[in-house]
Design a protein around this motif. Structure first.
Motif, PDB file in Angstrom:
ATOM      1  N   UNK A  74       0.813  -1.216   0.000  1.00  0.00           N
ATOM      2  CA  UNK A  74       0.000   0.000   0.000  1.00  0.00           C
ATOM      3  C   UNK A  74       0.851   1.272   0.000  1.00  0.00           C
ATOM      4  N   UNK A  80       3.580  10.330   3.242  1.00  0.00           N
ATOM      5  CA  UNK A  80       2.995  11.070   2.130  1.00  0.00           C
ATOM      6  C   UNK A  80       2.538  12.441   2.631  1.00  0.00           C
ATOM      7  N   UNK A 168      -2.562  12.550  -6.439  1.00  0.00           N
ATOM      8  CA  UNK A 168      -3.654  11.847  -5.766  1.00  0.00           C
ATOM      9  C   UNK A 168      -4.549  12.874  -5.083  1.00  0.00           C
TER      10      UNK A 168
ATOM     11  N   UNK B 196      -5.785   3.848  -0.078  1.00  0.00           N
ATOM     12  CA  UNK B 196      -5.965   3.499  -1.489  1.00  0.00           C
ATOM     13  C   UNK B 196      -5.193   4.489  -2.359  1.00  0.00           C
ATOM     14  N   UNK B 197      -5.270   5.762  -1.983  1.00  0.00           N
ATOM     15  CA  UNK B 197      -4.515   6.767  -2.725  1.00  0.00           C
ATOM     16  C   UNK B 197      -3.013   6.524  -2.593  1.00  0.00           C
ATOM     17  N   UNK B 198      -2.602   6.115  -1.413  1.00  0.00           N
ATOM     18  CA  UNK B 198      -1.196   5.808  -1.186  1.00  0.00           C
ATOM     19  C   UNK B 198      -0.717   4.720  -2.145  1.00  0.00           C
ATOM     20  N   UNK B 199      -1.563   3.725  -2.316  1.00  0.00           N
ATOM     21  CA  UNK B 199      -1.233   2.645  -3.257  1.00  0.00           C
ATOM     22  C   UNK B 199      -1.003   3.195  -4.661  1.00  0.00           C
ATOM     23  N   UNK B 200      -1.936   4.031  -5.113  1.00  0.00           N
ATOM     24  CA  UNK B 200      -1.808   4.598  -6.456  1.00  0.00           C
ATOM     25  C   UNK B 200      -0.586   5.498  -6.560  1.00  0.00           C
ATOM     26  N   UNK B 201      -0.375   6.250  -5.478  1.00  0.00           N
ATOM     27  CA  UNK B 201       0.755   7.146  -5.418  1.00  0.00           C
ATOM     28  C   UNK B 201       2.064   6.373  -5.575  1.00  0.00           C
ATOM     29  N   UNK B 202       2.138   5.267  -4.872  1.00  0.00           N
ATOM     30  CA  UNK B 202       3.340   4.449  -4.923  1.00  0.00           C
ATOM     31  C   UNK B 202       3.542   3.860  -6.319  1.00  0.00           C
ATOM     32  N   UNK B 203       2.444   3.399  -6.919  1.00  0.00           N
ATOM     33  CA  UNK B 203       2.532   2.842  -8.269  1.00  0.00           C
ATOM     34  C   UNK B 203       2.995   3.909  -9.251  1.00  0.00           C
ATOM     35  N   UNK B 204       2.427   5.100  -9.078  1.00  0.00           N
ATOM     36  CA  UNK B 204       2.781   6.265  -9.888  1.00  0.00           C
ATOM     37  C   UNK B 204       4.279   6.547  -9.778  1.00  0.00           C
ATOM     38  N   UNK B 205       4.749   6.575  -8.542  1.00  0.00           N
ATOM     39  CA  UNK B 205       6.160   6.863  -8.277  1.00  0.00           C
ATOM     40  C   UNK B 205       7.038   5.805  -8.940  1.00  0.00           C
TER      41      UNK B 205
END
Lengths: 209, 209
Positions: A74, A80, A168, B196-205
DNA sequence: AGATGTGAAGCGGTTCACAGCT
DNA sequence: AGCTGTGAACCGCTTCACATCT
């Protein structure tokens, strides 16, 4: 790739595991994890299988190990920085919300347009003007933007956040935000939730008539 | 029966239609409704078809008529009394939130356990003690209960609300609530959204690395 | 002509049921 | 023996494509 629906449940498992850890349980079965998390055991196993083969057949999952794996997946092993835009009722409450920073979400900036609010200090942070966003962005490198403004300005705020490098967004304003591909938006809409409950309430009432 | 997913979108159409009405549009196509609401046109038509045959082929939907039909389906043609339990940061903000009562959701009661908060007046309503809930229930006939308490007491509060006759609950406390069949629960969990945003953020990064 | 309403295909997610590992 | 990991069946929702109606 991990299904969206699975991602949305990982936080639930995480919380459940933390409770188990607090109760000094070292190992946990999918059955128990499901029961505590309010889901189905097969779903738990399938969800976790997307992260790899994390359990031990005949035994279950190691609580600490699973906690770490989910946290990592996650992106919770790092911080963040969060910016909150709009400090009315809700924004205020969010800024003061302690549990916010609990798991790595650090509120680093507060923004509003109302000149009477700019300069005010909330939870140790001084409110700055929306026009300062570009400067704040390079200073604070926010990852997540929280929109707690009235609906009519939400799209403009979103555009500015995106321009400032935020990828985000958590949106509390009603209405649809359009953002470029690559920017994630989660919506929390109180009035939609109430209206859905109203629907159920009405159906309930109809049944008892 | 109307699919759950459709029910969840009706409020979106409702808002979109109110905007259209405010712009003095008398008729609207599924295409336009979809565009404004951020969904697919076929979905709009299918969703609306569950409420009956409401449109006119070759023309579109009558804005006012559709507004009324959706309102009625959602049970918004009557008032739903709301009780808020827990008046910390969030509960306070909710109690003061104006848009709350906008569409038929009337806050009629405020409840807390903290003796320093009981007796306080918020938005014109006096905070009463949780133990008063049974009395308040018979006085106020609440339909919807909002739980804005810390997580550990949320289940107890839910049980009391149900005992008091509440059949719809909006829960802001993290964790799973178990309620008897026939009681609807909607959950709003800030920390899940952030994760959930953290997950997307990490994927983005990861993609930009 | 133009837009709705809808069968049918497609898709993502859930659940089953069991093979496979410890 | 027990519990995970997973192919396969299933289910609900989405999307397509077009017949249908104004």
């Amino acid at each position: 790739m991990i299904p969206e629906a699975t991602v949305a449940r990982l936080p639930i498992y995480l919380r459940t595991l933390m409770e188990a850890a607090a109760a000094h349980e070292t190992t946990i079965s999918s059955e128990r994890l499901a029961e505590l998390g309010g889901v189905n055991a097969a779903k738990v196993r399938k969800d976790l299988s997307y992260l790899g083969s994390l359990g031990t057949r005949g035994v279950g999952y190691d609580v600490e190990f699973l906690l770490f794996e989910i946290s990592r997946e996650l992106g919770l092993t790092r911080d963040w920085p969060v910016i909150i835009v709009g400090l009315g009722n809700l924004g205020h409450a969010l800024a003061n919300y302690k549990g916010f920073g609990a798991r790595g979400f650090q509120v680093v900036g507060l923004v509003d347009v109302d000149p009477t609010r700019v300069g005010e200090e909330i939870a140790g942070i001084t409110v700055r003007h929306l026009d300062d966003l570009p400067v704040m962005a390079s200073e604070l490198r926010p990852a997540i933007g929280v929109i707690a403004t009235p609906a009519p300005v939400a799209q403009d705020v979103a555009d500015r956040l995106v321009a400032a490098g935020v990828t985000s967004i958590l949106n509390f304003a009603p209405g649809v935000l359009s953002v470029p591909k690559g920017v994630a938006v989660r919506k929390v809409d109180l009035s939609i939730e109430l209206q859905i409950l109203s629907f159920h309430q009405q159906r309930q009432a109809a049944q008892h008539a």
